[in-house]
Design a protein around this motif. Structure first.
Motif, mmCIF file in Angstrom:
data_model
loop_
_atom_site.group_PDB
_atom_site.id
_atom_site.type_symbol
_atom_site.label_atom_id
_atom_site.label_comp_id
_atom_site.label_asym_id
_atom_site.label_seq_id
_atom_site.Cartn_x
_atom_site.Cartn_y
_atom_site.Cartn_z
ATOM 1 N N PRO A 1 22.228 54.326 55.845
ATOM 2 C CA PRO A 1 23.436 54.669 56.330
ATOM 3 C C PRO A 1 23.766 56.163 56.574
ATOM 4 C CG PRO A 1 23.688 54.433 54.262
ATOM 5 C CD PRO A 1 22.225 54.048 54.326
ATOM 6 N N GLU B 1 22.805 65.169 60.708
ATOM 7 C CA GLU B 1 22.647 64.948 59.346
ATOM 8 C C GLU B 1 21.076 64.689 59.093
ATOM 9 O OE1 GLU B 1 24.997 62.064 56.762
ATOM 10 O OE2 GLU B 1 23.330 60.713 57.347
ATOM 11 N N LYS C 1 31.271 52.310 63.981
ATOM 12 C CA LYS C 1 32.803 53.099 63.895
ATOM 13 C C LYS C 1 32.590 54.277 64.787
ATOM 14 C CE LYS C 1 36.417 55.530 61.419
ATOM 15 N NZ LYS C 1 36.865 55.933 60.037
ATOM 16 N N GLU D 1 29.980 56.337 62.377
ATOM 17 C CA GLU D 1 29.233 55.642 61.347
ATOM 18 C C GLU D 1 28.389 54.775 61.601
ATOM 19 O OE1 GLU D 1 32.101 54.486 58.055
ATOM 20 O OE2 GLU D 1 33.308 56.264 58.450
ATOM 21 N N ARG E 1 24.332 52.856 60.755
ATOM 22 C CA ARG E 1 22.882 52.587 60.057
ATOM 23 C C ARG E 1 21.587 52.830 60.762
ATOM 24 N NH1 ARG E 1 23.013 47.146 56.287
ATOM 25 N NH2 ARG E 1 23.176 46.301 58.684
ATOM 26 N N THR F 1 30.701 63.640 61.206
ATOM 27 C CA THR F 1 31.988 64.012 61.316
ATOM 28 C C THR F 1 32.034 64.940 62.689
ATOM 29 O OG1 THR F 1 32.714 63.754 59.076
ATOM 30 C CG2 THR F 1 33.998 65.039 60.509
ATOM 31 N N VAL G 1 26.813 58.756 58.153
ATOM 32 C CA VAL G 1 28.336 59.278 58.576
ATOM 33 C C VAL G 1 28.264 60.865 59.156
ATOM 34 C CG1 VAL G 1 30.770 59.645 57.706
ATOM 35 C CG2 VAL G 1 29.351 57.737 56.652
ATOM 36 N N THR H 1 34.939 60.267 63.297
ATOM 37 C CA THR H 1 33.659 60.143 62.780
ATOM 38 C C THR H 1 32.954 58.961 63.319
ATOM 39 O OG1 THR H 1 34.561 58.493 61.043
ATOM 40 C CG2 THR H 1 34.592 60.928 60.539
#
Length: 427
Positions: free
Chosen positions: A359, A329, A282, A288, A290, A363, A361, A286
């Motif tokens: 995974p 992250e 995605k 997203e 893996r 933002t 995510v 955001t």
């Protein structure tokens, strides 16, 4: 005269007090000597073996490898020598930190059973061995000659490592079918010495099955740990006698960081190194997807060591077209000190021949668009202790020098080391 009598009167009790202290110290020393002597009747000191096996003794001890790293941390080329399994300041620091989490007697024995296999025969002395380590005093050996050469097989009933089975006695075991007769000790062949399970009984994260004889996989078919980590040579295992044409292995047990070990087989080197692929599912406000962390068929976890203490860090970053960071992250994988040896030992971050899917995510700031995603995998050798845990451990140390040494070890061994990375450009 009164003053003289008072002085004489005081001298008696003071003398008696001093004498009492000396006697108490003597009793303590005697108790210490008694339990050490009890263990050393079974686990004879390696200095005794040196009389005949001088070459192997010097390799085990690191006598020929007096590098600054060895003198400071008890390691050669980042591989801790077995001869320093109890005396290494690194082990002392880690044990001291872990002890602040109040491990049970059984958890403590389990920890020491690989660093000091004697506690599997003398579990009643595990607390004393731990005290010896934390005080920095010399006492029983950790992984000495007897610890390995009393190994008569594998305990197939063991539910978790270590899985070695020791046979206390005068008989020493080894790989030779026709051991030389001698007047010092009986010698018997054990097939265990030419099996991967010999090493995997403690270095359990290296293989999928700690009982297997060989390492699996097309590249490593028929290979065992000893083929790489006990550099093969030809000669005699004694300095006094023995067949000079026998195949023997060096006893310094070096790690993969030694170039000569890895360069023998480029395929092995390629299989060992981890790789990352990125899947982005995605893209918008955001991002997203893996991270797919892979390692080849080599049955090692990576990069080395054990799955109990090591920490892994997977950092995923979204960047714009100018390379500026928009979002980041970091996920950490590994046990904290208060989780170590509480329950089953978990699998390492990734085992050989597997892919771990992590995974993420991210933002993004409003109005910003990501042009690329970057994943970086790094590791640290030990967990970072919580401040209160470190404070409690440092308070147990007697001198500023000891506290400074502990702080330096924590700082060095919690540093992150780069493993691999991947960049994916977003269309």
């Amino acid at each position: 005269m009164l003053c003289f009598l008072s002085f004489v009167g005081l001298a008696g009790p003071l003398s008696m007090f001093s004498q009492g202290q000396a006697e108490a110290q003597h009793v303590d020393d005697q108790v210490s000597a008694d339990w050490v002597a009890e263990i050393e009747k079974v686990f004879i000191r390696s200095e005794e073996c040196k009389q005949c096996h001088e070459r192997h003794y010097e390799e085990w001890k690191g006598v020929r490898e007096q590098t600054p790293d060895l003198k400071t941390f008890g390691r050669v080329d980042a591989a801790l020598l077995h001869g320093t399994s109890l005396t290494s300041p690194v082990f002392r620091t880690v044990l001291g930190l872990w002890k602040q989490t109040n491990p049970t007697a059984d958890e403590q024995r389990r920890c020491l059973s690989c660093h000091a296999p004697a506690v599997t025969v003398f579990p009643e002395h595990a607390e004393k061995v731990a005290g010896q380590v934390l005080s920095g005093k010399s006492g029983v050996e950790g992984i000495g000659c007897a610890a390995c050469h009393l190994m008569a097989g594998i305990d197939k009933s063991a539910s978790s490592p270590p899985t070695f089975a020791l046979q206390p006695g005068r008989t020493l075991y080894g790989p030779y079918a026709n051991p030389e007769e001698n007047l010092v000790h009986p010698a018997v062949q054990s097939t265990q010495f030419r099996e991967a399970s010999f090493c995997a009984s403690c270095h359990f994260d290296k293989v999928k099955d700690v009982m297997q004889k060989n390492l699996p996989g097309e590249i490593l078919e028929g290979t065992i740990c000893q083929d790489c980590h006990m550099e093969p040579s030809t000669g005699s295992s004694t300095s006094r006698r023995g067949a000079m044409t026998r195949s023997i292995g060096r006893h310094w047990f070096r790690g993969v960081v030694v170039a000569g070990t890895m360069l023998k087989n480029r395929n092995v080197q390629a299989e060992w190194m981890p790789r990352i692929d990125l899947e982005v599912t995605k893209i918008g406000a955001t991002v997203e997807g893996r991270s797919l962390v892979k390692v080849g068929s080599l049955p090692h976890s990576f990069p080395d060591g054990d799955p109990v203490l090591k920490q892994f860090f997977l950092t995923v970053t979204a960047k714009d077209a100018k390379g500026q960071t928009l979002a980041e992250e970091t996920q950490q994988f590994g046990l904290s000190y208060d989780q170590v040896l509480r329950g089953p030992i978990p699998d390492p971050f990734i085992k050989g021949g597997n892919t771990r899917k992590v995974p993420f995510v991210l933002t993004l700031p409003e109005g910003k668009a990501a042009a690329s995603i970057e994943a970086v995998l790094s590791y640290a050798l030990i967990p970072t202790p919580a401040p209160i845990l470190l404070e409690r451990y440092l308070a147990t140390l007697a001198t500023d020098a000891a506290r400074d040494e502990a702080k330096n070890i924590v700082q060095e061994y919690t540093q992150r080391h780069f493993l691999t990375y991947r960049v994916k450009v977003l269309s």
